[in-house]
Scaffold this motif. Sequence first.
Motif, PDB file in Angstrom:
ATOM      1  N   VAL A  72       8.686 -40.973  -3.463  1.00  0.00           N
ATOM      2  CA  VAL A  72       7.437 -40.597  -2.798  1.00  0.00           C
ATOM      3  C   VAL A  72       7.678 -39.537  -1.726  1.00  0.00           C
ATOM      4  CG1 VAL A  72       5.438 -41.399  -1.492  1.00  0.00           C
ATOM      5  CG2 VAL A  72       6.464 -42.896  -3.214  1.00  0.00           C
ATOM      6  N   ALA A  73       8.366 -39.918  -0.667  1.00  0.00           N
ATOM      7  CA  ALA A  73       8.487 -39.033   0.500  1.00  0.00           C
ATOM      8  C   ALA A  73       9.202 -37.729   0.189  1.00  0.00           C
ATOM      9  CB  ALA A  73       9.207 -39.760   1.641  1.00  0.00           C
ATOM     10  N   ARG A  74      10.346 -37.813  -0.465  1.00  0.00           N
ATOM     11  CA  ARG A  74      11.131 -36.601  -0.726  1.00  0.00           C
ATOM     12  C   ARG A  74      10.398 -35.613  -1.633  1.00  0.00           C
ATOM     13  NH1 ARG A  74      15.223 -34.190  -3.759  1.00  0.00           N
ATOM     14  NH2 ARG A  74      17.049 -33.496  -2.534  1.00  0.00           N
ATOM     15  N   PRO A  75       9.921 -36.034  -2.817  1.00  0.00           N
ATOM     16  CA  PRO A  75       9.241 -35.058  -3.677  1.00  0.00           C
ATOM     17  C   PRO A  75       7.954 -34.500  -3.069  1.00  0.00           C
ATOM     18  CG  PRO A  75       9.086 -37.279  -4.598  1.00  0.00           C
ATOM     19  CD  PRO A  75      10.079 -37.353  -3.491  1.00  0.00           C
ATOM     20  N   VAL A  76       7.199 -35.345  -2.369  1.00  0.00           N
ATOM     21  CA  VAL A  76       5.963 -34.865  -1.741  1.00  0.00           C
ATOM     22  C   VAL A  76       6.280 -33.843  -0.655  1.00  0.00           C
ATOM     23  CG1 VAL A  76       4.014 -35.539  -0.281  1.00  0.00           C
ATOM     24  CG2 VAL A  76       4.601 -36.906  -2.285  1.00  0.00           C
ATOM     25  N   SER A  77       7.305 -34.123   0.146  1.00  0.00           N
ATOM     26  CA  SER A  77       7.677 -33.216   1.228  1.00  0.00           C
ATOM     27  C   SER A  77       8.165 -31.879   0.689  1.00  0.00           C
ATOM     28  CB  SER A  77       8.767 -33.853   2.098  1.00  0.00           C
ATOM     29  OG  SER A  77       8.309 -35.047   2.682  1.00  0.00           O
ATOM     30  N   LEU A  78       8.999 -31.919  -0.346  1.00  0.00           N
ATOM     31  CA  LEU A  78       9.504 -30.671  -0.915  1.00  0.00           C
ATOM     32  C   LEU A  78       8.393 -29.870  -1.585  1.00  0.00           C
ATOM     33  CD1 LEU A  78      12.941 -31.813  -2.400  1.00  0.00           C
ATOM     34  CD2 LEU A  78      12.481 -30.588  -0.274  1.00  0.00           C
ATOM     35  N   ALA A  79       7.451 -30.554  -2.215  1.00  0.00           N
ATOM     36  CA  ALA A  79       6.323 -29.854  -2.819  1.00  0.00           C
ATOM     37  C   ALA A  79       5.480 -29.169  -1.748  1.00  0.00           C
ATOM     38  CB  ALA A  79       5.478 -30.828  -3.631  1.00  0.00           C
ATOM     39  N   TYR A  80       5.273 -29.851  -0.636  1.00  0.00           N
ATOM     40  CA  TYR A  80       4.504 -29.267   0.474  1.00  0.00           C
ATOM     41  C   TYR A  80       5.180 -28.007   0.998  1.00  0.00           C
ATOM     42  CZ  TYR A  80       2.594 -28.773   5.194  1.00  0.00           C
ATOM     43  OH  TYR A  80       2.039 -28.273   6.349  1.00  0.00           O
ATOM     44  N   TRP A 198      -7.532 -41.731  11.063  1.00  0.00           N
ATOM     45  CA  TRP A 198      -7.184 -40.874   9.931  1.00  0.00           C
ATOM     46  C   TRP A 198      -6.614 -39.540  10.388  1.00  0.00           C
ATOM     47  CZ3 TRP A 198      -6.488 -43.358   5.719  1.00  0.00           C
ATOM     48  CH2 TRP A 198      -7.256 -44.497   5.439  1.00  0.00           C
ATOM     49  N   GLN A 199      -7.112 -39.031  11.494  1.00  0.00           N
ATOM     50  CA  GLN A 199      -6.551 -37.792  12.031  1.00  0.00           C
ATOM     51  C   GLN A 199      -5.123 -38.007  12.525  1.00  0.00           C
ATOM     52  OE1 GLN A 199      -9.624 -37.053  14.921  1.00  0.00           O
ATOM     53  NE2 GLN A 199     -10.754 -35.638  13.582  1.00  0.00           N
ATOM     54  N   SER A 200      -4.895 -39.147  13.183  1.00  0.00           N
ATOM     55  CA  SER A 200      -3.535 -39.474  13.629  1.00  0.00           C
ATOM     56  C   SER A 200      -2.602 -39.647  12.442  1.00  0.00           C
ATOM     57  CB  SER A 200      -3.548 -40.761  14.461  1.00  0.00           C
ATOM     58  OG  SER A 200      -4.291 -40.598  15.649  1.00  0.00           O
ATOM     59  N   LEU A 201      -3.114 -40.270  11.377  1.00  0.00           N
ATOM     60  CA  LEU A 201      -2.307 -40.452  10.174  1.00  0.00           C
ATOM     61  C   LEU A 201      -1.977 -39.098   9.548  1.00  0.00           C
ATOM     62  CD1 LEU A 201      -1.074 -42.507   8.199  1.00  0.00           C
ATOM     63  CD2 LEU A 201      -3.235 -42.446   6.922  1.00  0.00           C
ATOM     64  N   GLY A 202      -2.947 -38.190   9.547  1.00  0.00           N
ATOM     65  CA  GLY A 202      -2.703 -36.857   9.012  1.00  0.00           C
ATOM     66  C   GLY A 202      -1.662 -36.109   9.825  1.00  0.00           C
ATOM     67  N   LYS A 203      -1.718 -36.228  11.138  1.00  0.00           N
ATOM     68  CA  LYS A 203      -0.721 -35.597  12.015  1.00  0.00           C
ATOM     69  C   LYS A 203       0.670 -36.118  11.688  1.00  0.00           C
ATOM     70  CE  LYS A 203       0.344 -35.014  16.971  1.00  0.00           C
ATOM     71  NZ  LYS A 203       1.695 -35.589  16.958  1.00  0.00           N
ATOM     72  N   TRP A 204       0.782 -37.419  11.589  1.00  0.00           N
ATOM     73  CA  TRP A 204       2.052 -38.060  11.254  1.00  0.00           C
ATOM     74  C   TRP A 204       2.578 -37.562   9.913  1.00  0.00           C
ATOM     75  CZ3 TRP A 204       2.560 -42.450   7.684  1.00  0.00           C
ATOM     76  CH2 TRP A 204       3.826 -43.065   7.741  1.00  0.00           C
ATOM     77  N   ALA A 205       1.692 -37.453   8.930  1.00  0.00           N
ATOM     78  CA  ALA A 205       2.109 -37.051   7.589  1.00  0.00           C
ATOM     79  C   ALA A 205       2.573 -35.600   7.541  1.00  0.00           C
ATOM     80  CB  ALA A 205       0.950 -37.268   6.608  1.00  0.00           C
ATOM     81  N   PHE A 206       1.823 -34.686   8.140  1.00  0.00           N
ATOM     82  CA  PHE A 206       2.212 -33.277   8.117  1.00  0.00           C
ATOM     83  C   PHE A 206       3.530 -33.054   8.849  1.00  0.00           C
ATOM     84  CE2 PHE A 206      -2.333 -32.356   7.143  1.00  0.00           C
ATOM     85  CZ  PHE A 206      -2.120 -31.540   6.031  1.00  0.00           C
ATOM     86  N   GLU A 207       3.684 -33.674  10.008  1.00  0.00           N
ATOM     87  CA  GLU A 207       4.932 -33.534  10.751  1.00  0.00           C
ATOM     88  C   GLU A 207       6.094 -34.133   9.954  1.00  0.00           C
ATOM     89  OE1 GLU A 207       3.347 -33.682  15.378  1.00  0.00           O
ATOM     90  OE2 GLU A 207       3.811 -35.552  14.337  1.00  0.00           O
ATOM     91  N   GLY A 208       5.820 -35.251   9.304  1.00  0.00           N
ATOM     92  CA  GLY A 208       6.866 -35.920   8.544  1.00  0.00           C
ATOM     93  C   GLY A 208       7.331 -35.136   7.344  1.00  0.00           C
ATOM     94  N   MET A 209       6.410 -34.486   6.648  1.00  0.00           N
ATOM     95  CA  MET A 209       6.801 -33.699   5.478  1.00  0.00           C
ATOM     96  C   MET A 209       7.724 -32.553   5.874  1.00  0.00           C
ATOM     97  SD  MET A 209       3.483 -33.653   2.941  1.00  0.00           S
ATOM     98  CE  MET A 209       2.277 -33.156   4.183  1.00  0.00           C
ATOM     99  N   GLU A 210       7.427 -31.908   6.993  1.00  0.00           N
ATOM    100  CA  GLU A 210       8.285 -30.823   7.474  1.00  0.00           C
ATOM    101  C   GLU A 210       9.669 -31.368   7.836  1.00  0.00           C
ATOM    102  OE1 GLU A 210       7.923 -27.643   7.659  1.00  0.00           O
ATOM    103  OE2 GLU A 210       5.774 -27.237   7.513  1.00  0.00           O
ATOM    104  N   ASP A 211       9.690 -32.460   8.574  1.00  0.00           N
ATOM    105  CA  ASP A 211      10.958 -33.009   9.026  1.00  0.00           C
ATOM    106  C   ASP A 211      11.785 -33.565   7.874  1.00  0.00           C
ATOM    107  OD1 ASP A 211      10.470 -32.379  11.688  1.00  0.00           O
ATOM    108  OD2 ASP A 211       9.438 -34.266  12.070  1.00  0.00           O
ATOM    109  N   ARG A 212      11.115 -34.219   6.914  1.00  0.00           N
ATOM    110  CA  ARG A 212      11.840 -34.778   5.765  1.00  0.00           C
ATOM    111  C   ARG A 212      12.459 -33.670   4.929  1.00  0.00           C
ATOM    112  NH1 ARG A 212      14.904 -35.712   2.845  1.00  0.00           N
ATOM    113  NH2 ARG A 212      15.156 -37.364   1.301  1.00  0.00           N
ATOM    114  N   ALA A 213      11.730 -32.606   4.704  1.00  0.00           N
ATOM    115  CA  ALA A 213      12.262 -31.496   3.916  1.00  0.00           C
ATOM    116  C   ALA A 213      13.459 -30.854   4.615  1.00  0.00           C
ATOM    117  CB  ALA A 213      11.173 -30.454   3.670  1.00  0.00           C
ATOM    118  N   ALA A 214      13.418 -30.801   5.947  1.00  0.00           N
ATOM    119  CA  ALA A 214      14.512 -30.187   6.706  1.00  0.00           C
ATOM    120  C   ALA A 214      15.797 -30.994   6.617  1.00  0.00           C
ATOM    121  CB  ALA A 214      14.102 -30.016   8.163  1.00  0.00           C
TER     122      ALA A 214
END
Length: 270
Positions: A72-80, A198-214
Amino acid sequence: MKRITLLSLLLILGLSGCAKTPNDESVSSGAETNAEYTEQATEYTVEGTYDPFEGFNRAMWTLNYDYLDPYVARPVSLAYVDYVPSPVRTGIRNFLSNLDEPANMVNSIIMLDGEQAVTHFNRFWINSVFGLAGLIDIATAADITKPGERAFGDSMGYYGVSNGPYFMVPMYGPVTLREGAGDYVDGLYFPLNLLTFWQSLGKWAFEGMEDRAALVSQENLLKDSPDPYIFTRDAYIQNKNFRALGGESLPEEPEDEEYLDEFLDEVDDY
């Protein structure tokens, strides 16, 4: 609620901070087998570690690391990262980072760092007014670079409050009682207090995708460690200790933790 997302914290949630270099000899000599390493780790070689729920935490680690992250996390983050245009990602990242500046400022004041508090304040009003609510990082262009993050959990640690119990939360990652309480307090500051769930969840998700990909380039360090669970826990607690000191050097570094150094140094670049 600055979080690394969707279980991606598992690779080391947010680690950025103190440390230096892994040493192959120190790893092999400190623990020749996983069993030996695990037995050694129960002594909590990193100061401030308290893991009374290790059995449950290890089960959650397996769920997160072996299933939720790779599927879940890795492929979604790399796709983003691969498919969303870089200017769009940069704007989103700048905007979300700007929301944290008031909390960073308050916690810098609590930690008696007036210079850093002023920097966070200036970055917030400059980017909010001239940077389209933070979408454009005008402050950095004006040579007002962002110092390290300051959370209320760090402020409590600065005044001697211990980390408390360590938890590995499913679909979330590592967290201590002190950090969880600190994140709640930080969420009460403007403008984070204006965000809906939901806005807080979105913030968490966007920041997380960047950090996970890094963190993709660091995955082998985790895979090659004798016990990835202990590796993650020790690095996480070591980072929290570092932040609680206000970014100052740790008084002394346990010999068994030398192998964490390179990982933390490289993650700190992101």
